[in-house]
Design a protein around this motif. Structure first.
Motif, mmCIF file in Angstrom:
data_model
loop_
_atom_site.group_PDB
_atom_site.id
_atom_site.type_symbol
_atom_site.label_atom_id
_atom_site.label_comp_id
_atom_site.label_asym_id
_atom_site.label_seq_id
_atom_site.Cartn_x
_atom_site.Cartn_y
_atom_site.Cartn_z
ATOM 1 N N ILE A 102 19.320 34.800 0.678
ATOM 2 C CA ILE A 102 19.446 33.526 1.385
ATOM 3 C C ILE A 102 18.049 33.068 1.797
ATOM 4 C CG2 ILE A 102 20.456 32.312 3.346
ATOM 5 C CD1 ILE A 102 22.598 34.548 3.419
ATOM 6 N N ILE A 103 17.648 31.908 1.295
ATOM 7 C CA ILE A 103 16.310 31.370 1.572
ATOM 8 C C ILE A 103 16.435 30.194 2.537
ATOM 9 C CG2 ILE A 103 14.238 30.329 0.584
ATOM 10 C CD1 ILE A 103 14.948 31.636 -2.078
ATOM 11 N N GLY A 104 15.746 30.292 3.651
ATOM 12 C CA GLY A 104 15.684 29.190 4.598
ATOM 13 C C GLY A 104 14.465 28.326 4.320
ATOM 14 N N ILE A 105 14.674 27.037 4.157
ATOM 15 C CA ILE A 105 13.576 26.089 3.917
ATOM 16 C C ILE A 105 13.434 25.211 5.157
ATOM 17 C CG2 ILE A 105 12.693 24.250 2.441
ATOM 18 C CD1 ILE A 105 12.957 26.811 0.893
ATOM 19 N N VAL A 106 12.256 25.219 5.757
ATOM 20 C CA VAL A 106 11.979 24.392 6.933
ATOM 21 C C VAL A 106 11.163 23.202 6.451
ATOM 22 C CG1 VAL A 106 10.985 24.356 9.246
ATOM 23 C CG2 VAL A 106 12.008 26.469 8.372
ATOM 24 N N ASP A 107 11.776 22.003 6.461
ATOM 25 C CA ASP A 107 11.146 20.897 5.739
ATOM 26 C C ASP A 107 11.727 19.562 6.200
ATOM 27 O OD1 ASP A 107 9.880 19.396 3.483
ATOM 28 O OD2 ASP A 107 9.542 21.408 2.713
ATOM 29 N N THR A 108 11.809 18.599 5.276
ATOM 30 C CA THR A 108 12.227 17.224 5.597
ATOM 31 C C THR A 108 13.712 16.983 5.379
ATOM 32 O OG1 THR A 108 11.844 16.377 3.359
ATOM 33 C CG2 THR A 108 9.952 16.402 4.847
ATOM 34 N N GLY A 109 14.464 18.018 5.077
ATOM 35 C CA GLY A 109 15.876 17.850 4.794
ATOM 36 C C GLY A 109 16.171 18.057 3.325
ATOM 37 N N ILE A 110 17.377 17.715 2.922
ATOM 38 C CA ILE A 110 17.806 17.981 1.547
ATOM 39 C C ILE A 110 18.756 16.875 1.088
ATOM 40 C CG2 ILE A 110 19.831 19.370 2.174
ATOM 41 C CD1 ILE A 110 18.875 21.343 -0.093
ATOM 42 N N TRP A 111 18.709 16.583 -0.216
ATOM 43 C CA TRP A 111 19.624 15.630 -0.836
ATOM 44 C C TRP A 111 20.716 16.452 -1.516
ATOM 45 C CZ3 TRP A 111 19.520 10.478 -0.071
ATOM 46 C CH2 TRP A 111 20.383 9.685 -0.840
ATOM 47 N N PRO A 112 21.847 16.663 -0.842
ATOM 48 C CA PRO A 112 22.817 17.658 -1.314
ATOM 49 C C PRO A 112 23.488 17.307 -2.632
ATOM 50 C CG PRO A 112 23.739 16.384 0.503
ATOM 51 C CD PRO A 112 22.290 16.003 0.406
ATOM 52 N N GLU A 113 23.511 16.025 -3.008
ATOM 53 C CA GLU A 113 24.182 15.622 -4.249
ATOM 54 C C GLU A 113 23.372 15.956 -5.500
ATOM 55 O OE1 GLU A 113 25.729 13.247 -0.876
ATOM 56 O OE2 GLU A 113 23.708 13.596 -1.658
ATOM 57 N N SER A 114 22.124 16.378 -5.328
ATOM 58 C CA SER A 114 21.303 16.696 -6.495
ATOM 59 C C SER A 114 21.963 17.760 -7.353
ATOM 60 C CB SER A 114 19.920 17.192 -6.052
ATOM 61 O OG SER A 114 19.197 17.710 -7.158
ATOM 62 N N GLU A 115 21.824 17.598 -8.669
ATOM 63 C CA GLU A 115 22.369 18.587 -9.598
ATOM 64 C C GLU A 115 21.777 19.971 -9.363
ATOM 65 O OE1 GLU A 115 24.752 18.320 -12.089
ATOM 66 O OE2 GLU A 115 25.197 16.401 -11.143
ATOM 67 N N SER A 116 20.596 20.030 -8.774
ATOM 68 C CA SER A 116 19.950 21.320 -8.520
ATOM 69 C C SER A 116 20.682 22.150 -7.477
ATOM 70 C CB SER A 116 18.498 21.104 -8.070
ATOM 71 O OG SER A 116 17.698 20.663 -9.138
ATOM 72 N N PHE A 117 21.575 21.521 -6.725
ATOM 73 C CA PHE A 117 22.278 22.240 -5.666
ATOM 74 C C PHE A 117 23.778 22.393 -5.962
ATOM 75 C CE2 PHE A 117 18.797 19.764 -3.470
ATOM 76 C CZ PHE A 117 17.878 20.799 -3.595
ATOM 77 N N LYS A 118 24.140 22.240 -7.231
ATOM 78 C CA LYS A 118 25.520 22.503 -7.629
ATOM 79 C C LYS A 118 25.759 24.012 -7.614
ATOM 80 C CE LYS A 118 26.369 18.169 -8.315
ATOM 81 N NZ LYS A 118 27.152 17.411 -7.308
ATOM 82 N N ASP A 119 26.992 24.413 -7.342
ATOM 83 C CA ASP A 119 27.297 25.836 -7.183
ATOM 84 C C ASP A 119 28.197 26.382 -8.279
ATOM 85 O OD1 ASP A 119 29.649 24.579 -6.523
ATOM 86 O OD2 ASP A 119 29.909 25.583 -4.593
ATOM 87 N N HIS A 120 28.167 25.783 -9.452
ATOM 88 C CA HIS A 120 29.026 26.227 -10.547
ATOM 89 C C HIS A 120 28.773 27.707 -10.859
ATOM 90 C CE1 HIS A 120 30.121 22.104 -11.022
ATOM 91 N NE2 HIS A 120 28.935 21.724 -11.475
ATOM 92 N N GLY A 121 29.836 28.488 -10.846
ATOM 93 C CA GLY A 121 29.739 29.889 -11.226
ATOM 94 C C GLY A 121 29.192 30.816 -10.167
ATOM 95 N N MET A 122 28.872 30.301 -8.989
ATOM 96 C CA MET A 122 28.322 31.161 -7.953
ATOM 97 C C MET A 122 29.449 31.857 -7.192
ATOM 98 S SD MET A 122 24.977 29.232 -6.414
ATOM 99 C CE MET A 122 24.332 30.812 -5.876
ATOM 100 N N PRO A 123 29.234 33.117 -6.805
ATOM 101 C CA PRO A 123 30.257 33.844 -6.044
ATOM 102 C C PRO A 123 30.372 33.306 -4.622
ATOM 103 C CG PRO A 123 28.263 35.160 -6.242
ATOM 104 C CD PRO A 123 28.059 33.946 -7.096
ATOM 105 N N PRO A 124 31.357 33.780 -3.860
ATOM 106 C CA PRO A 124 31.523 33.307 -2.481
ATOM 107 C C PRO A 124 30.279 33.536 -1.628
ATOM 108 C CG PRO A 124 33.455 34.520 -3.206
ATOM 109 C CD PRO A 124 32.416 34.705 -4.267
ATOM 110 N N VAL A 125 30.173 32.779 -0.556
ATOM 111 C CA VAL A 125 29.046 32.904 0.375
ATOM 112 C C VAL A 125 29.050 34.301 0.984
ATOM 113 C CG1 VAL A 125 28.062 32.021 2.523
ATOM 114 C CG2 VAL A 125 29.130 30.444 0.889
#
Length: 734
Positions: A102-125
């Motif tokens: 789990i990586i915490g990023i301290v920054d300006t926020g995030i655009w959650p709809e970006s394809e880079s943040f899709k969770d296809h195939g990822m196991p449960p949290v």
């Protein structure tokens, strides 16, 4: 093709092209095949032609140029490939691509709809996760998933300080600026096919640890500028620790006064104490020395380097007389052909295209060439040439790599001073000089790479010059990663353009690269401390570029030093199996603070310990690098004491080798170390003596360096550390 020469009977140039192709004779009976007619990117077509058919086309009226077909291959954002990450070998599969980290990023926020943040195939949290997805402006719980598992926002102090958050920004974890989206996807973005920046850097984008989870802690907001209150930042770090992140990356900085006044230093100490690895950007104040930010020894401080991918335009003078490349990231697939070339020779102001130096009557519709002088500035030249209505421009400059992609709002190309001389020679030898420029070209395998970015902050660190900083260099120039599409980044004329992925430069980009690699290492070695991870990265770093030469400095063109790039350029696959590591415990950092003569108040503020002992105070941490701070005498000598830990699964013997420059004498005792097995340790001492008078060195001298290398006897491991001598200012001891 020159469509102005299209014969009158044709109603469109498409009809003209297809008719032309159908008229071609063939020696083998195979007709020419039309593929595409281009209506915007260029005036022309693509077709399958035999050599004889091509010869016929080239003799026809209206023909301008032919370009043979080339073939591209799917790439990542390219930095994973550049640093050696592979799907089926090395660190990526060994770390299961960062699974469960789990990586915490301290920054300006995030655009959650970006394809880079899709969770296809990822196991449960992971069940150990204690974080949350906060509701706020344009942000709700459903924006989180198994990739983006947490998102929080911290703005209380900023608002209480009288700073009004811009009406355009979001008082929530949503990213308005795009910076946090970019850093997050660089660290741990999911794979996205077809990412590009207006035709440049096409390929499949992926983060360093694509199976790792992300948590965003927004602490930067738009007010008059982009600012973060120290207390908001500290609250964000604090919450990240509470939530259960394994690693953190911060691509921001505060003034380096004392560690007690710096929220990042304060928060990172606690994170380190709890086993959380913290990477931070070194700052963009290079190439000046002593310009390091985030230089606390418990932080891994990351400088920025280039990669072997360039974005260029192809310039052709006349009808193929001379061809050369120059930097350009103009966001259109534009081909300017046979356009008159203008050069205001004889008038120095016109040569360099100063403000108001050009007459629109002279240059309108032409390609303007601006020669190189020590006074020329491509930024000012671009404004001046654009004002005049020129078709395009060629700027000769000694710093083309310093131009950012967003500056190419006008079709220009930046070439080297040597190529600028070729333009002058051609212009002088031709009555009607013309030029072609083909934009939107991406080149892989550029050399030399990596180079130290000119903007990357340099050591020594102002607060603790006894610790060599930066620690490491990672990719930080023209990095392709996700962006907030509501923020236009490019421009063509008066039209502002948005993109889901952009090219961005800064040590802000190098820190998330490093934290993603650290996530991979932590996934593969769950028992490694933050110091062990940093040591593995540093002692296996590369100190040569892809020409097998010493890593050079973009700012000077000369070989760099460890004050520029630290231990070298990160090599993640080697870091997976370093052989030996230099580990550091919490008490060691406390002893370091004691040696800084920090007051009790300061000690408690950083360590949170009411009871501590300073009996073992020392500035000599068990660090994977060495720096000798020179005094005002002609000879300076210092002895370092170090402990190495075997992290391999077998017994081992290591032999020391040192390389020392003129004026530096290095001795080591003992020079042979034996390790019984995994976890065993061995101590050694290293003495460095620097003789300034004997080698005519001056007070301004800085950065002479050598290396200590431990070679495994009858083994494969090589453990290397830089040894640097430098003058440095005394740290503030308030």
């Amino acid at each position: 093709m020159d469509k102005s020469t299209m014969p009158a009977p044709f109603s469109s140039h498409h009809d003209w092209y297809t008719s032309t192709l159908s008229s071609l004779s063939s020696t083998d009976g195979i007709a020419a095949t039309h593929l595409y007619t281009y209506r915007h990117v260029l005036d022309g077509f693509s077709a399958v032609l035999s050599k004889s058919q091509l010869d016929q086309v080239e003799k026809m009226s209206g023909y301008i140029a032919t370009y043979p077909e080339t073939f591209g291959h799917l790439h990542t954002t390219h930095t994973p490939r550049f640093i050696g990450l592979k799907k089926h070998a090395g660190l990526w599969p060994a770390a299961r691509f960062g699974d469960d980290m789990i990586i915490g990023i301290v920054d300006t926020g995030i655009w959650p709809e970006s394809e880079s943040f899709k969770d296809h195939g990822m196991p449960p949290v992971p069940k150990r996760w204690r974080g949350a997805c906060e509701i706020g402006t344009a942000f709700n719980i459903s924006n989180c998933n198994r990739k983006l598992i947490g998102a929080r926002s911290f703005s209380k102090s900023l608002k209480e300080s009288g700073k009004i958050i811009s009406e355009h920004d979001y008082d929530s974890p949503r990213d308005f600026f795009g910076h946090g989206t970019h850093t997050s996807s660089t660290a741990a973005g999911s794979q996205v096919q077809g990412a590009e920046f207006f035709g440049y850097a096409k390929g499949a984008a992926t983060g360093m640890a694509p199976q790792a989870r992300l948590a965003m802690y927004k602490v930067l907001f738009v007010n008059d500028t982009y600012e973060s209150a120290a207390s908001d930042t500290l609250a964000g770090i604090d919450q990240a620790i509470e939530d259960g992140v394994d690693l953190m990356s911060l691509s921001l900085g505060f003034d380096e006064t004392t560690y007690t006044h710096n929220p990042i230093s304060l928060g990172a100490f606690t994170a380190m104490e709890k086993g959380i690895f913290v990477a931070c950007s070194a700052g963009n104040s290079g190439p000046d020395a002593y310009s390091i930010f985030n230089g606390a020894p418990w932080i891994t401080t990351v400088g920025a380097g280039t990669i072997d991918r360039d974005y260029v335009a192809l310039v052709t003078l006349g009808k193929g007389i001379t061809t050369f490349k120059g930097k350009s990231v103009y966001p259109e697939n534009l081909f300017i052909s046979g356009v008159p070339l203008y050069y205001g020779q004889g008038d120095k102001s016109k040569e360099i295209c100063d403000h108001q130096s050009l007459d629109p009557k002279d240059v309108s519709g032409k390609i303007v060439f601006c020669a190189f002088t020590n006074d020329s500035d491509p930024y000012d030249q671009r404004i001046e040439v654009n004002r005049t209505g020129a078709a395009a421009a060629i700027f000769a400059t000694d710093s083309p790599q310093s131009l950012d992609p967003y500056e190419f709002s006008f079709p220009f190309v930046a070439i080297s001073p040597n190529d600028g001389e070729k333009v002058k020679e051609y212009f002088a030898s031709t009555k009607q000089p013309t030029a072609d420029i083909k934009f939107q070209i991406t080149i892989l395998g550029a050399k030399p790479a990596p180079q130290v970015a000119d903007f990357s902050s340099r050591g020594p660190a102002p607060l603790s010059p006894w610790i060599l900083k930066p620690d490491i260099m990672a990719p930080g120039v023209d990095v392709l990663a996700a962006w907030a599409p509501n923020v236009p980044f490019a421009q063509v004329g008066n039209n502002r353009l948005s993109s889901d992925y952009i090219l961005l430069s800064g040590t802000s980009m190098s820190s998330p690269h490093l934290v993603g690699i650290a996530a991979l290492l932590k996934s593969a070695h769950r028992d490694w401390s933050p110091a062990a991870i940093r040591s593995a990265i540093m002692t296996t770093a590369d100190v040569v570029d892809n020409t097998n030469g010493v890593i050079t400095d973009m700012a000077t063109g000369k070989p760099g030093t460890p004050l520029d790039y630290g231990a070298g350029h990160v090599n993640p696959n080697k870091a997976l199996d370093p052989g030996l590591i230099y580990d550091i415990k919490v008490d060691d950092y406390t002893n370091f603070l004691c040696a800084l003569n920090y007051t009790r108040q300061q000690m408690v503020a950083i360590t949170r310990r009411l009871n501590y002992s300073c009996e073992c105070a020392t500035l000599d941490l068990n660090y994977p690098s060495f720096i000798v701070i020179l005094d005002n005498t002609n000879t300076t000598s210092y002895t370092f004491k170090r402990v190495l830990t075997n992290v391999a699964n077998s017994k081992a013997v290591y032999m020391a080798a040192v390389s020392a420059p003129a004026g530096m004498k290095i001795s080591i005792e003992p020079s042979l170390l034996s390790f019984d097995g995994k976890g065993s340790t061995a101590e050694f001492s290293l003495t460095v003596e620097v003789d300034l008078e004997g080698y005519g060195m001056q007070q301004s001298y800085i950065g002479n360096y050598g290396y200590l290398t431990w070679y495994e006897v009858k083994g494969k491991h090589v453990v290397r550390s830089p040894i640097v001598s430098a003058y440095a200012p005394q740290p503030q001891q308030s």
